[in-house]
Design an enzyme around this catalytic site. Structure first.
Site, PDB file in Angstrom:
ATOM      1  CB  SER A  90     -18.724  -8.095 -27.375  1.00 11.08           C
ATOM      2  OG  SER A  90     -17.412  -8.302 -26.912  1.00 11.08           O
TER       3      SER A  90
ATOM      4  CE1 TYR B 144     -16.839  -9.914 -32.056  1.00 10.89           C
ATOM      5  CE2 TYR B 144     -15.983  -8.639 -30.215  1.00 10.89           C
ATOM      6  CZ  TYR B 144     -16.746  -9.690 -30.687  1.00 10.89           C
ATOM      7  OH  TYR B 144     -17.416 -10.509 -29.816  1.00 10.89           O
TER       8      TYR B 144
HETATM    9  N1  LIG Z   1     -16.806 -16.193 -26.733  1.00 15.30           N
HETATM   10  C1  LIG Z   1     -16.644 -14.997 -26.253  1.00 15.30           C
HETATM   11  O1  LIG Z   1     -15.724 -14.773 -25.438  1.00 15.30           O
HETATM   12  C2  LIG Z   1     -17.552 -13.868 -26.628  1.00 15.30           C
HETATM   13  C3  LIG Z   1     -17.396 -12.643 -25.960  1.00 15.30           C
HETATM   14  C4  LIG Z   1     -18.233 -11.587 -26.298  1.00 15.30           C
HETATM   15  C5  LIG Z   1     -19.222 -11.752 -27.264  1.00 15.30           C
HETATM   16  N2  LIG Z   1     -19.349 -12.947 -27.901  1.00 15.30           N
HETATM   17  C6  LIG Z   1     -20.388 -13.057 -28.912  1.00 15.30           C
HETATM   18  O2  LIG Z   1     -21.187 -14.195 -28.676  1.00 15.30           O
HETATM   19  C7  LIG Z   1     -21.750 -14.644 -29.914  1.00 15.30           C
HETATM   20  C8  LIG Z   1     -21.535 -16.137 -30.061  1.00 15.30           C
HETATM   21  O3  LIG Z   1     -20.137 -16.389 -30.222  1.00 15.30           O
HETATM   22  P1  LIG Z   1     -19.408 -17.689 -29.653  1.00 15.30           P
HETATM   23  O4  LIG Z   1     -18.337 -17.213 -28.768  1.00 15.30           O
HETATM   24  O5  LIG Z   1     -20.383 -18.672 -29.190  1.00 15.30           O
HETATM   25  O6  LIG Z   1     -18.654 -18.163 -30.994  1.00 15.30           O
HETATM   26  P2  LIG Z   1     -18.728 -19.548 -31.821  1.00 15.30           P
HETATM   27  O7  LIG Z   1     -17.768 -19.356 -32.944  1.00 15.30           O
HETATM   28  O8  LIG Z   1     -18.524 -20.702 -30.915  1.00 15.30           O
HETATM   29  O9  LIG Z   1     -20.234 -19.554 -32.354  1.00 15.30           O
HETATM   30  C9  LIG Z   1     -20.682 -18.628 -33.319  1.00 15.30           C
HETATM   31  C10 LIG Z   1     -21.689 -19.320 -34.229  1.00 15.30           C
HETATM   32  O10 LIG Z   1     -22.157 -18.348 -35.185  1.00 15.30           O
HETATM   33  C11 LIG Z   1     -22.212 -19.005 -36.454  1.00 15.30           C
HETATM   34  N3  LIG Z   1     -22.124 -18.045 -37.550  1.00 15.30           N
HETATM   35  C12 LIG Z   1     -21.027 -17.387 -38.012  1.00 15.30           C
HETATM   36  N4  LIG Z   1     -21.343 -16.655 -39.095  1.00 15.30           N
HETATM   37  C13 LIG Z   1     -22.674 -16.843 -39.314  1.00 15.30           C
HETATM   38  C14 LIG Z   1     -23.598 -16.361 -40.279  1.00 15.30           C
HETATM   39  N5  LIG Z   1     -23.197 -15.541 -41.277  1.00 15.30           N
HETATM   40  N6  LIG Z   1     -24.880 -16.765 -40.207  1.00 15.30           N
HETATM   41  C15 LIG Z   1     -25.293 -17.604 -39.226  1.00 15.30           C
HETATM   42  N7  LIG Z   1     -24.463 -18.127 -38.303  1.00 15.30           N
HETATM   43  C16 LIG Z   1     -23.178 -17.738 -38.340  1.00 15.30           C
HETATM   44  C17 LIG Z   1     -21.029 -19.967 -36.459  1.00 15.30           C
HETATM   45  O11 LIG Z   1     -21.183 -20.986 -37.438  1.00 15.30           O
HETATM   46  C18 LIG Z   1     -21.054 -20.478 -35.035  1.00 15.30           C
HETATM   47  O12 LIG Z   1     -21.832 -21.653 -34.903  1.00 15.30           O
HETATM   48  C19 LIG Z   1     -21.081 -13.807 -31.000  1.00 15.30           C
HETATM   49  O13 LIG Z   1     -21.941 -12.754 -31.384  1.00 15.30           O
HETATM   50  C20 LIG Z   1     -19.853 -13.260 -30.308  1.00 15.30           C
HETATM   51  O14 LIG Z   1     -19.382 -12.067 -30.890  1.00 15.30           O
HETATM   52  C21 LIG Z   1     -18.548 -14.006 -27.608  1.00 15.30           C
END
Ligand SMILES: NC(=O)c1ccc[n+]([C@@H]2O[C@H](COP(=O)([O-])OP(=O)(O)OC[C@H]3O[C@@H](n4cnc5c(N)ncnc54)[C@H](O)[C@@H]3O)[C@@H](O)[C@H]2O)c1
Length: 280
Positions: free
Chosen positions: A140, A153
């Site tokens: 991230s 986080y």
């Molecule tokens: N959206 C952002 O702005 C952003 C920024 C930086 C990093 N990220 C990272 O990107 C990745 C994806 O996040 P996103 O934004 O798409 O969020 P999201 O909530 O849309 O998707 C995350 C997915 O992970 C699944 N998940 C949660 N716990 C789990 C577990 N124990 N086992 C398996 N699956 C699990 C959820 O059910 C969900 O489908 C994450 O690692 C997040 O930290 C996102």
């Protein structure tokens, strides 16, 4: 990407789903998993509509034995595994370290850090055996820059970065045919902020007005880039073999800020936070 077997965790929503669709468009064969079965089924339908081959499984990335068994299942299903995208993640709540519950800290590290370690370690022998492997770990902007109320986080995402960079040195040192990419997304328009509040409510935590306000500001002002654009940037980086992919200008700015002002950036971050969220 053509005919590569790519594993994506957390593929039922957001960046994971968008990555599945992007890799499907590029001709990959997919192994998708999530704890959210309904979301995963929707992703699988969309991927199949693009003509891609897909294997789906319910998988909780915190469950070490389940991830190890899953790696064997995927390898047996396709006969080979080329790429793993350790993407599943949660934001872990919007409380200060002083006010955080241990349960939220444990869960955030279990999903975001141990989930990535489990997925990497379980698939690594298969990736090496493929002769053309690639580990893609999603960190991230907060794997580069610290921010108030994101203690667990940031610990998890800085940890993902360190773990992934160690893996890169080991793959080079051992002469293994595995590329390694750490991804630092900035704000991407997904469910991540809202999911945190839903999870807190389900588990019976009282969500404060401050936490609700943070979620609103995140959704309205910070999580801006469409997930499909983020997925294209990640897939392009992977295809180029980039060791590090920063997604979005916010991630690039944060990277520069921390690099050039390592001692002073926390004050800058606090000022920005006050403007965005109001005084703590
Ligand atoms: N959206 C952002 O702005 C952003 C920024 C930086 C990093 N990220 C990272 O990107 C990745 C994806 O996040 P996103 O934004 O798409 O969020 P999201 O909530 O849309 O998707 C995350 C997915 O992970 C699944 N998940 C949660 N716990 C789990 C577990 N124990 N086992 C398996 N699956 C699990 C959820 O059910 C969900 O489908 C994450 O690692 C997040 O930290 C996102």
């Amino acid at each position: 990407m053509k005919d590569k077997v790519a594993v994506i965790t957390g593929a039922g929503s957001g960046i994971g789903r968008a990555l599945a669709l992007e890799l499907a468009r590029r001709g990959a064969r997919l192994a998708l998993s999530d704890v959210n079965d309904a979301g995963l089924a929707e992703t699988a339908d969309q991927v199949k509509a693009l003509g891609a081959e897909v294997h789906t499984a319910h998988l909780d990335v915190t469950d070490r034995a389940a991830v190890e068994a899953y790696a064997s299942t995927v390898a047996a299903h396709y006969g080979v595994v080329h790429q793993v995208y350790n993407n599943a993640g949660i934001s872990g709540g919007g409380r200060t370290i002083l006010d955080s519950d241990w349960a939220a800290i444990d869960q955030t590290l279990a999903v975001n850090l141990f989930g990535v370690i489990h997925g990497t370690k379980a698939f690594l022998p298969h990736l090496i055996a493929s002769g053309d492997g690639h580990v893609v770990n999603i960190s991230s902007l907060n794997g580069i820059m610290a921010q108030p109320t994101l203690g667990a986080y940031c610990a998890s995402k800085f940890g993902v970065r360190g773990f992934t960079e160690v893996l890169r040195t080991e793959m080079i040192n051992g002469g293994h045919p595995v590329k390694v990419t750490v991804v630092h997304p900035g704000g991407v328009k997904t469910d991540i902020a809202s999911a945190t509040l839903r999870m807190a409510q389900t588990e019976g935590y009282e969500v404060s007005a401050t936490e609700k306000n943070r979620m609103r500001v995140y959704n309205e002002k910070l999580l801006k880039m469409p997930a499909d654009q983020a997925a294209r940037i990640i897939a392009d980086g992977v295809q180029k073999g980039a060791p590090r992919v920063r997604v979005g200008n916010d991630a690039k700015m944060a990277d520069r800020l921390v690099r050039f002002l390592p001692r002073y950036y926390p004050k800058f971050v606090v000022n920005l936070e006050r403007r965005l969220f109001g005084k703590a």
